[in-house]
Design a protein around this motif. Structure first.
Motif, PDB file in Angstrom:
ATOM      1  N   ALA A  88      -0.460  -2.896  14.000  1.00  0.00           N
ATOM      2  CA  ALA A  88      -0.020  -1.642  13.461  1.00  0.00           C
ATOM      3  C   ALA A  88       1.169  -1.917  12.439  1.00  0.00           C
ATOM      4  CB  ALA A  88       0.372  -0.729  14.437  1.00  0.00           C
ATOM      5  N   ALA A  89       1.883  -2.874  12.694  1.00  0.00           N
ATOM      6  CA  ALA A  89       3.160  -2.985  12.024  1.00  0.00           C
ATOM      7  C   ALA A  89       2.577  -3.785  10.586  1.00  0.00           C
ATOM      8  CB  ALA A  89       4.096  -3.988  12.617  1.00  0.00           C
ATOM      9  N   ALA A  90       1.759  -4.445  10.816  1.00  0.00           N
ATOM     10  CA  ALA A  90       1.119  -5.583   9.707  1.00  0.00           C
ATOM     11  C   ALA A  90       0.395  -4.870   8.675  1.00  0.00           C
ATOM     12  CB  ALA A  90       0.496  -6.687  10.299  1.00  0.00           C
ATOM     13  N   THR A  91      -0.416  -3.706   9.162  1.00  0.00           N
ATOM     14  CA  THR A  91      -1.323  -3.063   8.370  1.00  0.00           C
ATOM     15  C   THR A  91      -0.685  -1.596   7.773  1.00  0.00           C
ATOM     16  OG1 THR A  91      -2.407  -2.005  10.098  1.00  0.00           O
ATOM     17  CG2 THR A  91      -3.289  -4.034   9.512  1.00  0.00           C
ATOM     18  N   GLY A  92       0.304  -1.335   8.579  1.00  0.00           N
ATOM     19  CA  GLY A  92       0.895   0.158   8.212  1.00  0.00           C
ATOM     20  C   GLY A  92       0.097   1.232   8.608  1.00  0.00           C
ATOM     21  N   GLU A  93      -1.149   0.984   9.414  1.00  0.00           N
ATOM     22  CA  GLU A  93      -1.859   2.179   9.815  1.00  0.00           C
ATOM     23  C   GLU A  93      -1.859   2.125  11.576  1.00  0.00           C
ATOM     24  OE1 GLU A  93      -3.566   3.994   7.920  1.00  0.00           O
ATOM     25  OE2 GLU A  93      -3.145   2.955   6.033  1.00  0.00           O
TER      26      GLU A  93
END
Length: 274
Positions: free
Chosen positions: A159-164
């Motif tokens: 979630a932190a890496a993709t922003g989703e």
């Protein structure tokens, strides 16, 4: 003794209405008049069944609207309370703990936690957690405040890496899940990124011991809450920077003032000697 046609129709009607779910009355062996009556009854009962199904669907939709309205009101209350926290705290970790207290109280989440990105931008650290029975308490707790994972690792890291946001209805069927040795019963997990403008500074995790517990409406509300928390953290960070700048400026002014007084005293001494 043989049954009369009238008794046959009555028996079929009795069976059709006592079966729990209506089944059409058979027309076999009935007179023309009785078939007409049976057909009319079949039509009316079929229509009643349709109305019954539509009524259940309507009540179900109404219940969903009422639940969403209740959640929305409680989410608004949580936003108001979180908005007042900047008047109390200047420490980000303490602020996050208070945010989860509010979320747990207002929205009745089973378990929730906040992980913030470290300065290196490569890892997330668990800074706050809240669950039923205070299982996230600090000290000798089953959860390890300060535990870290790499960004891109685990559900929260993705979630932190993709922003989703990442929703896992059943963690036992998803290889991305990574336990932080929290000893909290988890079946479903929702991780939502915390944003400050275009930057991801962390994630908020919501978990539940039942699978598939989060619906689309709840996910949308959680995303609103997480974005608001991100803006609050940004304001706190900016306030901290301004406060530090003011303190540095104050110290510099005091130093310059002291130097000026010293030089004035030296100049006064030289003037008296001359």
């Amino acid at each position: 003794m043989p049954r009369s046609a009238d008794n046959l129709l009555i028996e079929r009607l009795y069976r059709a209405t006592m079966a729990g779910a209506f089944s059409p009355v058979s027309l076999e062996g009935l007179s023309e008049r009785e078939r007409f009556i049976a057909q009319k009854l079949n039509q009316e009962m079929t229509q009643c069944d349709r109305f019954r199904v539509a009524s259940k669907a309507f009540h179900h939709a109404l219940d969903e609207v009422e639940r969403f309205y209740d959640r929305s009101v409680r989410a608004l209350s949580a936003l108001i309370k979180v908005g007042r926290l900047d008047e109390v705290f200047s420490d980000t970790d303490q602020f996050c703990r208070s945010v989860l207290d509010i979320f747990s109280e207002e929205l009745d989440f089973e378990n929730c936690s906040i992980m913030l990105a470290n300065a290196d931008g490569k890892t997330l650290t668990l800074v706050a957690g809240k669950g039923r029975g205070d299982r996230y308490a600090t000290g000798n707790s089953p959860v390890r405040i300060g535990s870290s994972i790499r960004i891109g690792e685990g559900v929260a890291g993705v979630a932190a890496a993709t922003g989703e946001y990442v929703f896992v209805p059943d963690i036992s069927k998803d290889a991305r899940f990574k336990s932080l040795d929290m000893k909290v019963d988890i079946a479903s997990l929702l991780s939502v990124p915390i944003r400050t403008e275009k930057k991801i500074i962390g994630v908020i995790n919501f978990s539940h011991p039942m699978s598939g517990i989060f619906d689309e409406n709840m996910i949308n509300l959680v995303m609103i809450l997480s974005n608001f928390v991100g803006q609050m953290i940004l304001l706190m960070q900016l306030y901290g920077k301004v406060a530090s700048w003011n303190e540095a400026l104050k110290n510099e002014v005091e130093k310059k003032t002291a130097d000026l007084k010293k030089k004035n005293a030296q100049l006064r001494k030289i003037t008296l000697i001359d």
